[in-house]
Design a protein around this motif. Sequence first.
Motif, PDB file in Angstrom:
ATOM      1  N   TRP A 107       0.813  -1.214   0.000  1.00 11.69           N
ATOM      2  CA  TRP A 107       0.000   0.000   0.000  1.00 11.69           C
ATOM      3  C   TRP A 107       0.850   1.269   0.000  1.00 11.69           C
ATOM      4  O   TRP A 107       0.335   2.369  -0.138  1.00 11.69           O
ATOM      5  N   SER A 108       2.155   1.131   0.146  1.00  9.41           N
ATOM      6  CA  SER A 108       3.066   2.273   0.112  1.00  9.41           C
ATOM      7  C   SER A 108       4.261   1.891  -0.744  1.00  9.41           C
ATOM      8  O   SER A 108       5.371   1.686  -0.243  1.00  9.41           O
ATOM      9  N   ILE A 109       4.043   1.781  -2.049  1.00 16.77           N
ATOM     10  CA  ILE A 109       5.034   1.199  -2.931  1.00 16.77           C
ATOM     11  C   ILE A 109       6.297   2.057  -3.020  1.00 16.77           C
ATOM     12  O   ILE A 109       7.414   1.539  -3.126  1.00 16.77           O
ATOM     13  N   GLY A 110       6.143   3.383  -2.939  1.00 14.54           N
ATOM     14  CA  GLY A 110       7.320   4.242  -3.000  1.00 14.54           C
ATOM     15  C   GLY A 110       8.241   4.025  -1.818  1.00 14.54           C
ATOM     16  O   GLY A 110       9.467   3.893  -1.976  1.00 14.54           O
ATOM     17  N   ASP A 111       7.675   3.982  -0.621  1.00 10.90           N
ATOM     18  CA  ASP A 111       8.482   3.730   0.579  1.00 10.90           C
ATOM     19  C   ASP A 111       9.073   2.324   0.544  1.00 10.90           C
ATOM     20  O   ASP A 111      10.195   2.106   1.019  1.00 10.90           O
ATOM     21  N   SER A 112       8.309   1.363   0.010  1.00 14.39           N
ATOM     22  CA  SER A 112       8.802  -0.012  -0.053  1.00 14.39           C
ATOM     23  C   SER A 112      10.031  -0.114  -0.946  1.00 14.39           C
ATOM     24  O   SER A 112      11.011  -0.787  -0.611  1.00 14.39           O
ATOM     25  N   VAL A 113       9.986   0.551  -2.099  1.00 12.43           N
ATOM     26  CA  VAL A 113      11.134   0.537  -3.000  1.00 12.43           C
ATOM     27  C   VAL A 113      12.344   1.191  -2.339  1.00 12.43           C
ATOM     28  O   VAL A 113      13.484   0.721  -2.500  1.00 12.43           O
ATOM     29  N   ALA A 114      12.092   2.252  -1.563  1.00 15.08           N
ATOM     30  CA  ALA A 114      13.191   2.942  -0.888  1.00 15.08           C
ATOM     31  C   ALA A 114      13.846   2.061   0.175  1.00 15.08           C
ATOM     32  O   ALA A 114      15.032   2.229   0.484  1.00 15.08           O
ATOM     33  N   ARG A 115      13.089   1.111   0.739  1.00 15.50           N
ATOM     34  CA  ARG A 115      13.650   0.218   1.753  1.00 15.50           C
ATOM     35  C   ARG A 115      14.158  -1.089   1.157  1.00 15.50           C
ATOM     36  O   ARG A 115      15.200  -1.606   1.545  1.00 15.50           O
ATOM     37  N   THR A 116      13.408  -1.646   0.226  1.00 16.21           N
ATOM     38  CA  THR A 116      13.671  -2.987  -0.283  1.00 16.21           C
ATOM     39  C   THR A 116      14.615  -2.995  -1.460  1.00 16.21           C
ATOM     40  O   THR A 116      15.382  -3.939  -1.658  1.00 16.21           O
ATOM     41  N   GLY A 117      14.578  -1.950  -2.272  1.00 20.46           N
ATOM     42  CA  GLY A 117      15.261  -1.947  -3.551  1.00 20.46           C
ATOM     43  C   GLY A 117      14.254  -2.192  -4.650  1.00 20.46           C
ATOM     44  O   GLY A 117      13.236  -2.866  -4.441  1.00 20.46           O
ATOM     45  N   LEU A 118      14.511  -1.656  -5.828  1.00 19.56           N
ATOM     46  CA  LEU A 118      13.532  -1.731  -6.910  1.00 19.56           C
ATOM     47  C   LEU A 118      13.247  -3.171  -7.335  1.00 19.56           C
ATOM     48  O   LEU A 118      12.093  -3.587  -7.427  1.00 19.56           O
ATOM     49  N   ILE A 119      14.280  -3.964  -7.595  1.00 25.47           N
ATOM     50  CA  ILE A 119      14.062  -5.311  -8.107  1.00 25.47           C
ATOM     51  C   ILE A 119      13.417  -6.199  -7.053  1.00 25.47           C
ATOM     52  O   ILE A 119      12.494  -6.974  -7.349  1.00 25.47           O
ATOM     53  N   GLY A 120      13.849  -6.096  -5.815  1.00 30.98           N
ATOM     54  CA  GLY A 120      13.217  -6.865  -4.752  1.00 30.98           C
ATOM     55  C   GLY A 120      11.761  -6.497  -4.586  1.00 30.98           C
ATOM     56  O   GLY A 120      10.900  -7.365  -4.387  1.00 30.98           O
ATOM     57  N   SER A 121      11.453  -5.217  -4.704  1.00 25.72           N
ATOM     58  CA  SER A 121      10.070  -4.763  -4.597  1.00 25.72           C
ATOM     59  C   SER A 121       9.229  -5.295  -5.758  1.00 25.72           C
ATOM     60  O   SER A 121       8.079  -5.716  -5.568  1.00 25.72           O
ATOM     61  N   LEU A 122       9.801  -5.291  -6.966  1.00 23.52           N
ATOM     62  CA  LEU A 122       9.089  -5.823  -8.124  1.00 23.52           C
ATOM     63  C   LEU A 122       8.753  -7.299  -7.929  1.00 23.52           C
ATOM     64  O   LEU A 122       7.642  -7.750  -8.242  1.00 23.52           O
ATOM     65  N   LEU A 123       9.697  -8.064  -7.396  1.00 24.51           N
ATOM     66  CA  LEU A 123       9.447  -9.484  -7.169  1.00 24.51           C
ATOM     67  C   LEU A 123       8.347  -9.702  -6.142  1.00 24.51           C
ATOM     68  O   LEU A 123       7.419 -10.496  -6.356  1.00 24.51           O
ATOM     69  N   LEU A 124       8.433  -9.025  -5.013  1.00 31.84           N
ATOM     70  CA  LEU A 124       7.446  -9.211  -3.953  1.00 31.84           C
ATOM     71  C   LEU A 124       6.057  -8.786  -4.423  1.00 31.84           C
ATOM     72  O   LEU A 124       5.054  -9.424  -4.089  1.00 31.84           O
ATOM     73  N   HIS A 125       5.993  -7.699  -5.174  1.00 33.67           N
ATOM     74  CA  HIS A 125       4.708  -7.248  -5.707  1.00 33.67           C
ATOM     75  C   HIS A 125       4.155  -8.264  -6.707  1.00 33.67           C
ATOM     76  O   HIS A 125       2.954  -8.568  -6.712  1.00 33.67           O
ATOM     77  N   GLN A 126       5.025  -8.819  -7.537  1.00 34.85           N
ATOM     78  CA  GLN A 126       4.618  -9.802  -8.528  1.00 34.85           C
ATOM     79  C   GLN A 126       4.058 -11.061  -7.864  1.00 34.85           C
ATOM     80  O   GLN A 126       3.053 -11.618  -8.295  1.00 34.85           O
ATOM     81  N   TRP A 127       4.694 -11.507  -6.799  1.00 36.98           N
ATOM     82  CA  TRP A 127       4.287 -12.765  -6.174  1.00 36.98           C
ATOM     83  C   TRP A 127       2.904 -12.700  -5.547  1.00 36.98           C
ATOM     84  O   TRP A 127       2.113 -13.631  -5.655  1.00 36.98           O
ATOM     85  N   ASP A 128       2.621 -11.615  -4.868  1.00 31.54           N
ATOM     86  CA  ASP A 128       1.415 -11.584  -4.034  1.00 31.54           C
ATOM     87  C   ASP A 128       0.326 -10.636  -4.509  1.00 31.54           C
ATOM     88  O   ASP A 128      -0.794 -10.692  -3.992  1.00 31.54           O
ATOM     89  N   TYR A 129       0.627  -9.758  -5.460  1.00 35.87           N
ATOM     90  CA  TYR A 129      -0.357  -8.735  -5.807  1.00 35.87           C
ATOM     91  C   TYR A 129      -0.544  -8.585  -7.306  1.00 35.87           C
ATOM     92  O   TYR A 129      -0.966  -7.535  -7.768  1.00 35.87           O
ATOM     93  N   SER A 130      -0.262  -9.626  -8.065  1.00 29.44           N
ATOM     94  CA  SER A 130      -0.443  -9.560  -9.515  1.00 29.44           C
ATOM     95  C   SER A 130      -1.146 -10.823 -10.004  1.00 29.44           C
ATOM     96  O   SER A 130      -0.833 -11.923  -9.567  1.00 29.44           O
ATOM     97  N   GLY A 131      -2.103 -10.622 -10.918  1.00 31.25           N
ATOM     98  CA  GLY A 131      -2.770 -11.751 -11.523  1.00 31.25           C
ATOM     99  C   GLY A 131      -3.627 -12.543 -10.567  1.00 31.25           C
ATOM    100  O   GLY A 131      -3.779 -13.757 -10.723  1.00 31.25           O
ATOM    101  N   HIS A 132      -4.206 -11.882  -9.584  1.00 33.55           N
ATOM    102  CA  HIS A 132      -5.019 -12.582  -8.601  1.00 33.55           C
ATOM    103  C   HIS A 132      -6.472 -12.128  -8.690  1.00 33.55           C
ATOM    104  O   HIS A 132      -6.798 -11.123  -9.302  1.00 33.55           O
ATOM    105  N   ASP A 133      -7.312 -12.879  -8.014  1.00 32.18           N
ATOM    106  CA  ASP A 133      -8.715 -12.539  -7.949  1.00 32.18           C
ATOM    107  C   ASP A 133      -8.904 -11.367  -6.991  1.00 32.18           C
ATOM    108  O   ASP A 133      -8.007 -11.008  -6.216  1.00 32.18           O
ATOM    109  N   VAL A 134     -10.100 -10.773  -7.036  1.00 29.50           N
ATOM    110  CA  VAL A 134     -10.456  -9.741  -6.068  1.00 29.50           C
ATOM    111  C   VAL A 134     -10.410 -10.359  -4.670  1.00 29.50           C
ATOM    112  O   VAL A 134     -10.912 -11.477  -4.478  1.00 29.50           O
TER     113      VAL A 134
END
Length: 600
Positions: A196-223
């Motif tokens: 819910w705070s993707i900008g802060d997450s990227v600042a803490r996690t790193g861009l590529i790590g954030s992309l992976l975590l977002h892909q795993w749990d918040y992409s291509g899923h049902d409502v």
Amino acid sequence: MTLLFRPVGRARPSPFAGVAQALGAAAIVLVALAWLDPALPWPPSTWTRDGFVRLVLNAMPALAMLLVLLAVTRRLWLAAWLVVIALWALYAANVAKLAALETPLVPADLRMLADPGPSARLLRHYVRFDGAATIELAAAVFCSWLLYRVVRPTIARGSRRLLVGLLGTLAAISLVQGAPPWRWLYDADRLGFEPWSIGDSVARTGLIGSLLLHQWDYSGHDVPSGDTDAAKKLLQRYAPAIEKRFAADDGELPDIVVVQSESFFDPAKLRGVAKGRYLRGFDRLAAHARSGDLVVPTFGGGTIRTEFEVLTGAPIRSLDGVQYPWVELDRREISALPRVLARHGYRTLAIHPNAGAFWNRARAYPALGFERFIDGAAFADDTIVGLFPGDAALTDRILAELDAEGPPQFIFAVSMEAHGPFDWRPGLDADRLAALRVPEELDEGGRYWFRNYLYLLEDADRELDRLATTLAKRTRRTLLLFYGDHLPALPPVYAQLGFDDDDKAESQAVPWLLYDTASAHRQVIDTQAWLLPAILLDEAGIGAASYFSTLDVLRGEMDLDRSANAIDDAPGLVALARLSLRGELDAMLDAMFGMREVRD
């Protein structure tokens, strides 16, 4: 390792030569990544254990790519060089998105590569090569050619090469899919990832790590599933008002036209800009309509977020980090405004003068209940104003599609003319541009950006006035809902002028109005995008409209128009939105209120 990295045709190197080369190439990738990503430790002298672990986790996809490219090219240093170029391109795209929209890349941005045609036609307007960029590109190509031609193959053919490629491919696929070993290593809590705070997450996690975590749990899923208990509790609290609304009879159904106007914004919110200078058509209509400020869920871009809220009545914040719903939500049928109106006998049409594949609209619109979709292929090249099909052509198409007789119609149109970029706009009338008044506080660059935008805004305002004037002459009652999707991306203008309320650009509202050709009355309502469909159906007199009528009741009972934090404070609202999107709310309303909704 020495077998994998033994140069072809040479004497066997020392036992550690292959390992040294492999580690050297990996080190190049790590150093390049640390230098490119502000969230990762730089320079290497500052690397701590935790910082190095975070760096390695962000580097894993790049190292997997290194193995694949090594297998393809058989040249270790060329493979490392190509990985560095790929990393540079990724971070350059991230910087460009941050500059324009103030939000980092998410996986849905990268999915445009799966269908590059529509994306390239839009994004090419943001990329321009000057002399320096051309020289840099030529140098990169030359270095790649040199590394391929001069450096001898690093691994032999056959099984060794196949093994390297297989390891890289398996690592890449398992990373994208989030296989269990990776999920354990990439712990979201430990890395500080919050969707819910993707900008802060990227600042803490790193861009590529954030992309992976977002892909795993918040992409291509049902409502996400809705909390039925929280929904029932909220409905029971306001049951008398909801029952009264459901008991209302539908009168004569009007035609409904909704125009989502690209980057439509009132410049009077900027310091030094007089009220009423630019939006003359809008202001004239607002004197005879419901209108006000509209809080939208995006800034500078992300049109489909506002589009999603208006079509579904669901706040995008209720979807746990979803950024591009038409792309990320994997659902064949979504309960939405066009589907509800179709149940009442409406013919439903969507119009957008851009490629239908862009942001997956060609698949999403039928899932929402649209019977037809007219995309950019129906707009001729001579309708282009600057870079994109003009608002005049969109207005012409809307009017051509409206029938005088037959079933009521619902037309949802998304404009394109005023889409960025605004620092480059060929083909505009130079005299008209020069005549546009802009604040003296702007420097030359700021004036150039602002005049380009005002030119397009003037067109949008003129077409709104023309559309409303023509609709008013029809014999059939027509509702016109018009609103901006987000503020335009004008960083130099905002930086130099600021806003009258001293707030940030991301917090500014856009204008909206609802004009009824049969009832000219003025009402000022400051509201939120996800509440617009409830207001629209209330004006249309459609009483039994399931979620939307319920939402209209809750607007009044809970003062939702002015409750910016309602979603955070009322879990029942989130539950209702999710249940509606999943098509599960109707049964609950039937059971509680004997809902009189028209069925398919």
